[in-house]
Design a protein around this motif. Sequence first.
Motif, PDB file in Angstrom:
ATOM      1  N   HIS A  51       3.875   4.942   7.133  1.00  0.00           N
ATOM      2  CA  HIS A  51       2.764   4.151   6.595  1.00  0.00           C
ATOM      3  C   HIS A  51       2.237   3.062   7.515  1.00  0.00           C
ATOM      4  O   HIS A  51       1.094   2.645   7.369  1.00  0.00           O
ATOM      5  CB  HIS A  51       3.167   3.531   5.260  1.00  0.00           C
TER       6      HIS A  51
ATOM      7  N   GLU B 174      -3.371  -2.674  11.374  1.00  0.00           N
ATOM      8  CA  GLU B 174      -3.457  -2.047  10.042  1.00  0.00           C
ATOM      9  C   GLU B 174      -3.470  -0.554  10.310  1.00  0.00           C
ATOM     10  O   GLU B 174      -4.401  -0.048  10.932  1.00  0.00           O
ATOM     11  CB  GLU B 174      -4.761  -2.510   9.377  1.00  0.00           C
TER      12      GLU B 174
ATOM     13  N   THR C  84       4.064  -0.408   9.359  1.00  0.00           N
ATOM     14  CA  THR C  84       5.039  -1.241  10.077  1.00  0.00           C
ATOM     15  C   THR C  84       6.391  -0.541  10.222  1.00  0.00           C
ATOM     16  O   THR C  84       7.208  -0.974  11.025  1.00  0.00           O
ATOM     17  CB  THR C  84       5.227  -2.593   9.377  1.00  0.00           C
TER      18      THR C  84
ATOM     19  N   GLY D  63       0.795  -1.225   0.000  1.00  0.00           N
ATOM     20  CA  GLY D  63       0.000   0.000   0.000  1.00  0.00           C
ATOM     21  C   GLY D  63       0.825   1.271   0.000  1.00  0.00           C
ATOM     22  O   GLY D  63       0.431   2.269  -0.612  1.00  0.00           O
ATOM     23  N   SER D  64       1.992   1.267   0.669  1.00  0.00           N
ATOM     24  CA  SER D  64       2.757   2.512   0.733  1.00  0.00           C
ATOM     25  C   SER D  64       3.257   2.904  -0.656  1.00  0.00           C
ATOM     26  O   SER D  64       3.246   4.088  -1.015  1.00  0.00           O
ATOM     27  CB  SER D  64       3.920   2.399   1.727  1.00  0.00           C
TER      28      SER D  64
HETATM   29  O1  GMT Z   1       3.531  -1.072   6.755  1.00  0.00           O
HETATM   30  C1  GMT Z   1       3.370  -2.048   6.027  1.00  0.00           C
HETATM   31  O2  GMT Z   1       3.017  -3.156   6.384  1.00  0.00           O
HETATM   32  C2  GMT Z   1       3.625  -1.866   4.606  1.00  0.00           C
HETATM   33  C3  GMT Z   1       2.717  -0.860   4.023  1.00  0.00           C
HETATM   34  C4  GMT Z   1       2.713  -1.190   2.594  1.00  0.00           C
HETATM   35  O3  GMT Z   1       3.634  -0.776   1.912  1.00  0.00           O
HETATM   36  O4  GMT Z   1       1.794  -1.894   2.207  1.00  0.00           O
HETATM   37  O5  GMT Z   1       1.364  -0.934   4.516  1.00  0.00           O
HETATM   38  C5  GMT Z   1       0.949   0.114   5.314  1.00  0.00           C
HETATM   39  O6  GMT Z   1       0.688   1.209   4.475  1.00  0.00           O
HETATM   40  C6  GMT Z   1      -0.550   1.214   3.779  1.00  0.00           C
HETATM   41  C7  GMT Z   1      -0.640   2.504   2.958  1.00  0.00           C
HETATM   42  O7  GMT Z   1      -0.560   3.628   3.776  1.00  0.00           O
HETATM   43  C8  GMT Z   1      -1.697   1.106   4.786  1.00  0.00           C
HETATM   44  O8  GMT Z   1      -2.940   1.133   4.098  1.00  0.00           O
HETATM   45  C9  GMT Z   1      -1.548  -0.211   5.536  1.00  0.00           C
HETATM   46  O9  GMT Z   1      -2.565  -0.275   6.522  1.00  0.00           O
HETATM   47  C10 GMT Z   1      -0.192  -0.283   6.218  1.00  0.00           C
HETATM   48  N1  GMT Z   1       0.006  -1.643   6.756  1.00  0.00           N
HETATM   49  C11 GMT Z   1       0.004  -1.906   8.059  1.00  0.00           C
HETATM   50  O10 GMT Z   1      -0.125  -1.052   8.901  1.00  0.00           O
HETATM   51  C12 GMT Z   1       0.161  -3.334   8.440  1.00  0.00           C
END
Ligand code: GMT
Length: 375
Positions: free
Chosen positions: A119, A281, A121, A13-14
């Motif tokens: 974003h 999330e 993690t 998602g990021s």
């Molecule tokens: O943080 C991650 O797990 C990776 C990141 C990604 O690149 O997919 O996901 C996060 O960023 C997204 C976009 O802002 C959010 O929608 C997701 O909720 C977020 N993932 C988590 O928090 C697990």
Amino acid sequence: MKIGITCYPTFGGSGVVATELGHELAKLGHEVHFIAYALPSRLDVFAPRVAYHEVSIPTYPLFPYAPYDLALATRMTDVALHEGLDVMHVHYAIPHAISAHLAREMLAPHPLRVVTTLHGTDVTIVGQDRSYLPITRFGIDRSDAVTAVSEHLRNVTLDVFQPKREIDVIPNFIDPERWAPAAEKTLPNCFAPAGAKTFLHVSNFRPVKRVLDVVEIFDRVRKELPSSVLLMVGDGPERPAAEELCREKGIAGSVHFLGNTPAIEKIMPLADLYVLPSNSESFGLSALEAQSCGVPVLGYQAGGLPEVIENGETGFLRPVGDVDGLAGDALAILTDGGCYREMSRKSRERAIALFNVDALIGKYLAIYERVLASP
Ligand code: GMT
């Protein structure tokens, strides 16, 4: 304005948010330079005012791990200098914020402003590892501005890092024209007979996504609505376990694993319910994309999901692990056409009202202008 964007180029998602942001900025007349180790999955290199600069990461026998962060800092410096970047906007703190800080030091006295978007993690998991916590805090403190994609993520960041700076919340966004309801929810015949209810899950199948819960919820619903189908889009470490669970339950014929497909925009509107039972999330971008298509979401009361899904109005949120509760909610809504239509309508309306791309791009631009005006 000339803006550099660095992100992870994979299906996460990021990277998607960074890419969509870049495209929108370019449409508004800004020049956008993507700097990454591979072409971001949704990047259109033929779009006007969009350029892509790949980071080459040489290996050497002395390096057990090639120092990507240094190669990235060097590429950022090079692009900033030769393309005249005003702002370097990095998505995901590690190591991007550190590389951008290094690039700025290397460029001095030539100015480069650094904006970091947190974003998920990068704060909730990786950034809290003792090996990375101090350097993540450093990256946050040295950025000229920091944004988080939800109030929840902002609060966790303040808690964990006690940063010296403000953190602005700019939620993720959707283009409602791209993420729009289907005139008719007809799946190709190979997936489901006409009238069957379609469940959809999209993720990278990491443990945090609890994909086995998706199967458990679907299995319970399918006992009552036997023609239902489940589409599982994406790939990752938990996929074999999810496939095995489907075989054990005797539902493998109703569950289709489609792998990583870029056609999510076409599949999403065809779903009746979107299932995202993550135990953490920060935002849940795919849940927003689903709602914009008029597809209500089943999920858990975790992280930033309650900011994205209004419980009982645009989907259902239950405590983590409550698969029975979510299966019951799914059955209730799928067997009441009037309630379903109402929830579907509210899902789209709320997505457009709160997460419209046009309003939220303006917030990023305001931050760029703010950091450029600061001494
Ligand atoms: O943080 C991650 O797990 C990776 C990141 C990604 O690149 O997919 O996901 C996060 O960023 C997204 C976009 O802002 C959010 O929608 C997701 O909720 C977020 N993932 C988590 O928090 C697990």
